[in-house]
Design a protein around this motif. Structure first.
Motif, PDB file in Angstrom:
ATOM      1  N   TRP A 130       0.876  -1.183   0.000  1.00 20.07           N
ATOM      2  CA  TRP A 130       0.000   0.000   0.000  1.00 20.07           C
ATOM      3  C   TRP A 130       0.904   1.220   0.000  1.00 20.07           C
ATOM      4  O   TRP A 130       1.495   1.562   1.021  1.00 20.07           O
ATOM      5  CB  TRP A 130      -0.918  -0.015   1.218  1.00 20.07           C
ATOM      6  CG  TRP A 130      -1.927   1.110   1.227  1.00 20.07           C
ATOM      7  CD1 TRP A 130      -1.958   2.210   0.439  1.00 20.07           C
ATOM      8  CD2 TRP A 130      -3.066   1.230   2.085  1.00 20.07           C
ATOM      9  NE1 TRP A 130      -3.035   3.003   0.737  1.00 20.07           N
ATOM     10  CE2 TRP A 130      -3.733   2.426   1.756  1.00 20.07           C
ATOM     11  CE3 TRP A 130      -3.593   0.444   3.119  1.00 20.07           C
ATOM     12  CZ2 TRP A 130      -4.889   2.853   2.406  1.00 20.07           C
ATOM     13  CZ3 TRP A 130      -4.734   0.873   3.758  1.00 20.07           C
ATOM     14  CH2 TRP A 130      -5.378   2.061   3.397  1.00 20.07           C
ATOM     15  N   GLN A 131       1.032   1.852  -1.144  1.00 16.98           N
ATOM     16  CA  GLN A 131       1.789   3.108  -1.236  1.00 16.98           C
ATOM     17  C   GLN A 131       0.789   4.224  -0.978  1.00 16.98           C
ATOM     18  O   GLN A 131       0.021   4.592  -1.884  1.00 16.98           O
ATOM     19  CB  GLN A 131       2.390   3.274  -2.628  1.00 16.98           C
ATOM     20  CG  GLN A 131       3.644   2.476  -2.879  1.00 16.98           C
ATOM     21  CD  GLN A 131       4.174   2.804  -4.259  1.00 16.98           C
ATOM     22  OE1 GLN A 131       3.763   2.213  -5.244  1.00 16.98           O
ATOM     23  NE2 GLN A 131       5.063   3.779  -4.346  1.00 16.98           N
ATOM     24  N   THR A 132       0.800   4.729   0.241  1.00 22.26           N
ATOM     25  CA  THR A 132      -0.202   5.717   0.618  1.00 22.26           C
ATOM     26  C   THR A 132      -0.248   6.863  -0.389  1.00 22.26           C
ATOM     27  O   THR A 132       0.777   7.413  -0.758  1.00 22.26           O
ATOM     28  CB  THR A 132       0.118   6.279   2.014  1.00 22.26           C
ATOM     29  OG1 THR A 132       0.196   5.172   2.906  1.00 22.26           O
ATOM     30  CG2 THR A 132      -0.985   7.219   2.492  1.00 22.26           C
ATOM     31  N   GLY A 133      -1.448   7.174  -0.834  1.00 16.64           N
ATOM     32  CA  GLY A 133      -1.636   8.273  -1.777  1.00 16.64           C
ATOM     33  C   GLY A 133      -1.466   7.862  -3.224  1.00 16.64           C
ATOM     34  O   GLY A 133      -1.827   8.625  -4.117  1.00 16.64           O
ATOM     35  N   VAL A 134      -0.910   6.679  -3.470  1.00 22.63           N
ATOM     36  CA  VAL A 134      -0.615   6.306  -4.853  1.00 22.63           C
ATOM     37  C   VAL A 134      -1.375   5.057  -5.301  1.00 22.63           C
ATOM     38  O   VAL A 134      -2.125   5.099  -6.281  1.00 22.63           O
ATOM     39  CB  VAL A 134       0.900   6.084  -5.057  1.00 22.63           C
ATOM     40  CG1 VAL A 134       1.196   5.682  -6.497  1.00 22.63           C
ATOM     41  CG2 VAL A 134       1.686   7.339  -4.694  1.00 22.63           C
ATOM     42  N   SER A 135      -1.214   3.949  -4.588  1.00 24.50           N
ATOM     43  CA  SER A 135      -1.832   2.704  -5.064  1.00 24.50           C
ATOM     44  C   SER A 135      -1.896   1.654  -3.958  1.00 24.50           C
ATOM     45  O   SER A 135      -1.151   1.722  -2.969  1.00 24.50           O
ATOM     46  CB  SER A 135      -1.039   2.126  -6.243  1.00 24.50           C
ATOM     47  OG  SER A 135       0.265   1.790  -5.815  1.00 24.50           O
ATOM     48  N   ILE A 136      -2.781   0.692  -4.155  1.00 24.90           N
ATOM     49  CA  ILE A 136      -2.833  -0.507  -3.298  1.00 24.90           C
ATOM     50  C   ILE A 136      -2.677  -1.707  -4.217  1.00 24.90           C
ATOM     51  O   ILE A 136      -3.400  -1.830  -5.217  1.00 24.90           O
ATOM     52  CB  ILE A 136      -4.180  -0.606  -2.552  1.00 24.90           C
ATOM     53  CG1 ILE A 136      -4.322   0.532  -1.546  1.00 24.90           C
ATOM     54  CG2 ILE A 136      -4.308  -1.958  -1.835  1.00 24.90           C
ATOM     55  CD1 ILE A 136      -5.690   0.601  -0.883  1.00 24.90           C
ATOM     56  N   SER A 137      -1.730  -2.574  -3.888  1.00 21.09           N
ATOM     57  CA  SER A 137      -1.518  -3.767  -4.696  1.00 21.09           C
ATOM     58  C   SER A 137      -1.913  -5.010  -3.902  1.00 21.09           C
ATOM     59  O   SER A 137      -1.588  -5.132  -2.721  1.00 21.09           O
ATOM     60  CB  SER A 137      -0.039  -3.894  -5.089  1.00 21.09           C
ATOM     61  OG  SER A 137       0.340  -2.793  -5.873  1.00 21.09           O
ATOM     62  N   LEU A 138      -2.608  -5.917  -4.568  1.00 18.17           N
ATOM     63  CA  LEU A 138      -2.978  -7.190  -3.958  1.00 18.17           C
ATOM     64  C   LEU A 138      -2.305  -8.312  -4.734  1.00 18.17           C
ATOM     65  O   LEU A 138      -2.074  -8.191  -5.936  1.00 18.17           O
ATOM     66  CB  LEU A 138      -4.500  -7.394  -3.999  1.00 18.17           C
ATOM     67  CG  LEU A 138      -5.399  -6.306  -3.401  1.00 18.17           C
ATOM     68  CD1 LEU A 138      -6.859  -6.767  -3.424  1.00 18.17           C
ATOM     69  CD2 LEU A 138      -4.995  -5.967  -1.973  1.00 18.17           C
ATOM     70  N   ARG A 139      -2.004  -9.400  -4.017  1.00 19.17           N
ATOM     71  CA  ARG A 139      -1.475 -10.573  -4.713  1.00 19.17           C
ATOM     72  C   ARG A 139      -2.425 -11.743  -4.499  1.00 19.17           C
ATOM     73  O   ARG A 139      -3.107 -11.817  -3.486  1.00 19.17           O
ATOM     74  CB  ARG A 139      -0.068 -10.927  -4.223  1.00 19.17           C
ATOM     75  CG  ARG A 139      -0.010 -11.513  -2.831  1.00 19.17           C
ATOM     76  CD  ARG A 139       1.363 -12.098  -2.534  1.00 19.17           C
ATOM     77  NE  ARG A 139       2.344 -11.070  -2.241  1.00 19.17           N
ATOM     78  CZ  ARG A 139       2.532 -10.535  -1.029  1.00 19.17           C
ATOM     79  NH1 ARG A 139       1.775 -10.934  -0.004  1.00 19.17           N
ATOM     80  NH2 ARG A 139       3.445  -9.620  -0.825  1.00 19.17           N
ATOM     81  N   ARG A 140      -2.451 -12.638  -5.474  1.00 18.90           N
ATOM     82  CA  ARG A 140      -3.342 -13.799  -5.373  1.00 18.90           C
ATOM     83  C   ARG A 140      -2.885 -14.703  -4.237  1.00 18.90           C
ATOM     84  O   ARG A 140      -1.690 -14.928  -4.058  1.00 18.90           O
ATOM     85  CB  ARG A 140      -3.346 -14.576  -6.702  1.00 18.90           C
ATOM     86  CG  ARG A 140      -4.360 -15.698  -6.745  1.00 18.90           C
ATOM     87  CD  ARG A 140      -4.572 -16.195  -8.157  1.00 18.90           C
ATOM     88  NE  ARG A 140      -3.347 -16.618  -8.817  1.00 18.90           N
ATOM     89  CZ  ARG A 140      -3.219 -16.778 -10.124  1.00 18.90           C
ATOM     90  NH1 ARG A 140      -4.244 -16.526 -10.920  1.00 18.90           N
ATOM     91  NH2 ARG A 140      -2.078 -17.166 -10.659  1.00 18.90           N
ATOM     92  N   ASN A 141      -3.844 -15.189  -3.462  1.00 18.03           N
ATOM     93  CA  ASN A 141      -3.566 -16.099  -2.358  1.00 18.03           C
ATOM     94  C   ASN A 141      -3.507 -17.519  -2.915  1.00 18.03           C
ATOM     95  O   ASN A 141      -4.542 -18.110  -3.230  1.00 18.03           O
ATOM     96  CB  ASN A 141      -4.688 -15.945  -1.316  1.00 18.03           C
ATOM     97  CG  ASN A 141      -4.597 -16.966  -0.198  1.00 18.03           C
ATOM     98  OD1 ASN A 141      -3.587 -17.637  -0.044  1.00 18.03           O
ATOM     99  ND2 ASN A 141      -5.677 -17.071   0.568  1.00 18.03           N
TER     100      ASN A 141
END
Lengths: 309, 541
Positions: free
Chosen positions: B224-235
């Protein structure tokens, strides 16, 4: 110079204090943030507890005193919205705005000096008229409209630039800077042109020419030095105004700066973040004002002697 | 004389020009150094190498979504908030049971089955073989902990208020796979309410909300890059079907036209919340979003305390005109606070066409009886609540003025609007017609009536004891009886209370790139299930 500086610091510190305290008090007049942060079912006790936990149950003067004490310890409280430290959030956002403002002003000043000087060199020539028309247009275009048009034309239609965002190389800077640049650039070109027209017709320039000085030396060595003072003053004001422009740019282009953070904090009644953002911005503007005054005094010694007490 | 010429041009040491040249140069030099330093020092915070854009490259492996705003938190117990829920729900954290947004049926998720063993006791069997993102196994104890944390703790979770209305629950694990939940009063829709409780592992803080949770969902938080993006990865250890995309990345842009442009340009695959003017047939799709707009009339204040005036307002509104002209046809005229698909929706209630003549007669009757119909009514609308909200308010103002009422408009931001929307409401505001938008994402009328129709509901101005009793009775029913009881309540409210002048059932617009396939449903605005999105070729990456 020391006396001048001391007087300037004192006179510039007054608006700083007024702005910081004014925002603190005005924010509290806009209503309690409790409704925004507690569920609908929250009981009166939970609301009171929330207010007590964040100090909203105290008289405004007590809250203000706590804030001042905290600020002196560099403790700005926590964001109601994210739970993060307010100071930490503001410091994370500030460099992004600083970058935009600095690069924008550098380009604006350099471009305005060049174009304004060239336009002033031959008043009423086609080049002068074109520069005047374009600079007036630039100063009048709403930045919001310009930004959206930039996205649609250069981002979508021509596919030359990304639509928005900060992750990338130089190309991500183009549209935000162009948007932020357009108004100060337009204003500065007109200021430089006006000052240069006056300077180039001044007696000392005529004297320099009569003594055989080259045109480049006359324009950049004599006239520009004197035209710099009003341009510098306006540039300082424009730099300060960039924070307002940054709100639009940061909102549209997803630029994680302090303008967007400030607006979100106002809308979310996130007082701690708002106060920290205003304080940092006010201190920066204060420092900028002092810097401008010093530059002004260095360029024109008369300023040092007429500084207000 | 000639020999002195060069000195006169300014080269002579000690000439008036000399002392001022050095500061100018110094200033310019300092300005360049300062600017360069500022840009360089702060440079790493913004500009990185690469040019794929914030949402990532169009490599087919990352699903790129652009939202309207950054979620303030990903705390699961706050997932009834739109900005949080759209990322968290069923992607990162999962509930015991989920509601099918189309059919309304409840489906097993982390619970494989449930039964009501007494009017106030429910037993759930939890799914074996499920692990949290950190590797810990999921058990009934985690479910009991999560319910207790969301509903009974001092965290003041939004799910507690919006879904459970402050009721406390008892939750205990009988064994590793059996959970018992008890309620103080019989609650026929408890499983539906529990579909809003996202499961977190034991040990999750109960003193403070967490910003980045651990869940059991098909995706976990990568960055989570605050202000820029949230990245998720497959579980990769997910207990259910494997989602098609190995990664997902969220960015946010406040401007609808930029979100739409990102889809057109190929910078994002899905864009949330487009305005009608930014939609095009190739890249966007409309969907019913369960939101209904209406004017809430303050029946405590003259002239709105007269039911003839309130009824006249309902008759004066040209709903079809507003939905066609201002909402681009992306809405349907409404006659009640819930749309079709919600338990309790009354299909017999239809939106009446405008009848300004009848409205004028009612207003005139009220005026003849001494009702001060010329007292200004304040129409309060919220900025950006829906596209063209201010124009809608202006149209309403004009239509109400045409039937003999006096209306002035006040636009408010969310916090100010909430002051009028929630109890305790301002007492000195005069007659207020509040433009509200109500979303019933839970699918049962009880969530609407308990808020908007009972006399002392958190978002209700007034009511009648009779209607309150009917609502309380209906809340204890289930099945067909529940549907009929709530449908009758909506009809009775319009006839006997008329607190609302209904406007429209709204529709949302989702931007979808050609590179992906996704069919939005009524829950999409609050719960965008990544596992339901597939690449255009249908292949799992």
């Amino acid at each position: 110079m020391t006396t001048f500086l001391r007087k300037r610091i004192v006179s510039s510190a007054i608006p700083l204090v007024v702005v910081v305290l004014g925002v603190f008090c005005l924010a509290r007049l806009t209503g309690s943030p409790v409704n925004l942060y507690l569920p609908l079912s929250a009981t009166a006790e939970q609301r009171a507890e929330f207010a007590a936990e964040h100090g909203f149950d105290q008289p405004v003067l007590v809250q203000l005193w706590d804030y001042v004490l905290g600020a002196l310890r560099l403790d700005f409280g926590e964001s109601l919205r994210t739970g993060q430290g307010a100071g930490e959030m503001v410091l994370a956002a500030f460099p992004a705005t600083l970058q935009l403002a600095a690069v924008t002003m550098l380009i604006a000043i350099a471009g305005a000096v060049l174009i304004g000087s060239l336009a002033a060199y031959r008043p009423n020539s086609p080049a002068d008229r074109t520069a005047s028309f374009l600079s007036m247009t630039a100063a009048s275009i709403p930045d919001f409209w310009f930004a959206i048009m930039g996205v649609l034309v250069f981002g979508v239609s021509l596919a030359l630039l990304p639509t928005s965002g900060v992750d990338g190389g130089a190309e991500v800077w183009v549209l935000p800077i162009a948007t932020l640049l357009i108004r100060p650039f337009g204003v500065l070109v007109q200021v430089v042109r006006g000052a240069m027209v006056a300077a180039l017709s001044a007696p000392y320039v005529k004297l320099a020419r009569s003594k055989g000085a080259g045109e480049r030396r006359v324009v950049f060595g004599h006239a520009l030095r004197n035209a710099t003072v009003p341009a510098l003053t306006v540039a300082g004001d424009l730099t300060i105004g960039l924070v307002n422009g940054a709100v639009v740019v940061e909102t549209i282009f997803g630029w994680p700066g302090i303008g967007k953070l400030m607006i979100d904090s106002i809308l979310q009644r996130d007082f701690a973040v708002l106060q920290a953002a205003v304080l940092l911005t006010a201190v920066t503007i204060f420092a900028l004002n002092i810097l401008i005054d010093v530059c002004y005094a260095l360029l024109d010694p008369r300023v040092r002697q007429t500084a207000p007490a | 004389m000639l020999s002195s010429a060069p000195a006169a041009t300014g080269h002579r040491p000690g000439s008036p020009d000399r002392p001022r040249r050095a500061p100018l140069r110094k200033f310019l030099r300092r300005a360049v150094v300062l600017t360069t330093a500022a840009a360089t020092l702060s440079g790493c915070a913004v500009a990185n190498s690469g040019s794929t854009g914030d949402a990532g490259a169009a490599d087919g492996a990352t699903l790129r979504i652009v939202l309207t705003q950054e979620p303030p938190t990903l705390e699961p117990c706050e997932s009834s908030l739109t900005s949080t829920g759209v990322v968290v729900r069923s992607n990162i954290s999962e509930p015991l049971i989920e509601r099918d947004p189309t059919s309304g049926a409840l489906r097993p998720l982390l619970s494989t089955g449930w039964r009501q063993s007494s009017p106030t006791t429910w037993t759930f069997t939890t799914r074996p073989g499920v692990r949290f993102h950190d590797g810990r196994p999921f058990t009934a104890e985690d479910a009991a902990f999560s319910i207790d944390r969301a509903v009974n703790s001092d965290l003041a979770c939004n799910v507690d208020g919006y879904v459970f209305e402050g009721r406390d629950l008892g939750a205990r694990a009988d064994d590793a796979n059996t959970l018992t939940v008890t309620t103080a009063e019989p609650d026929p829709i408890l499983p539906l309410r529990l579909s809003f409780v996202k499961i977190v592992p034991r040990g999750t803080s109960t003193a403070a909300k967490v910003r980045e949770p651990v869940g059991t969902g098909p995706y976990s938080i990568a960055d989570w890059q605050t202000g820029v993006s949230i990245s998720l990865r497959r579980n990769d250890d997910y207990w259910g079907p494997r989602p098609a995309f190995p990664a997902a990345r969220y960015v946010w842009r406040g401007e609808s036209s930029v979100r739409a442009a990102m889809i057109t340009k190929g910078e994002a695959d899905i864009a949330a919340g487009l305005d009608p003017e930014d939609a095009d047939a190739d890249h966007s799709v409309a969907y019913p979003n369960n939101e209904t707009t209406a004017l809430r009339l303050d029946g405590r204040e003259a002239p709105l305390d007269d039911i003839r005036v309130r009824t006249a307002i309902g008759l004066a509104i040209d709903r079809r005109g507003i939905t066609d002209a201002l909402l681009d046809g992306l809405a349907e005229p409404a006659a009640q606070l819930v749309p079709e698909g919600v338990v309790g929706f009354n299909p017999a209630m239809t939106a009446p066409p405008p009848d300004p003549e009848a409205a004028r007669r009612l207003v005139a009757e009220a005026a003849a009886d001494g009702v001060p119909v010329d007292r200004p009514i304040t129409l309060i609308a919220r900025n950006a609540q829906f596209p063209r909200v201010s124009e809608t308010a202006e149209a309403l103002q004009y239509q109400l003025n045409q039937v003999g009422l006096r209306v002035r408009i006040q636009l408010a931001d969310t916090a100010e609007h909430l002051q009028y929307q929630l109890r305790p409401m301002p007492v000195d505001a005069g007659p207020v017609a509040l433009l509200i938008m109500h979303g019933n994402q839970a699918g049962d009328a009880a969530f609407t009536t308990s808020q908007y129709l009972i006399s002392d509901g958190p978002q209700s101005n007034f009511g009648t004891p009779e209607l309150d009793e009917r609502i309380a009775r209906a809340d204890g029913l289930s099945g067909r009886a529940r549907q009929d009881a709530f449908a009758a309540i909506f009809a009775a409210e319009r006839e006997t209370v008329a607190q609302y002048a209904y406007l429209a059932h709204m529709r949302g617009l989702l931007g979808i790139a050609k590179s992906v396939r996704y069919e939005p449903n009524s829950a999409t605005g609050d719960e965008l299930r990544l596992a339901a999105v597939t690449p255009a070729d249908g292949q799992v990456r």
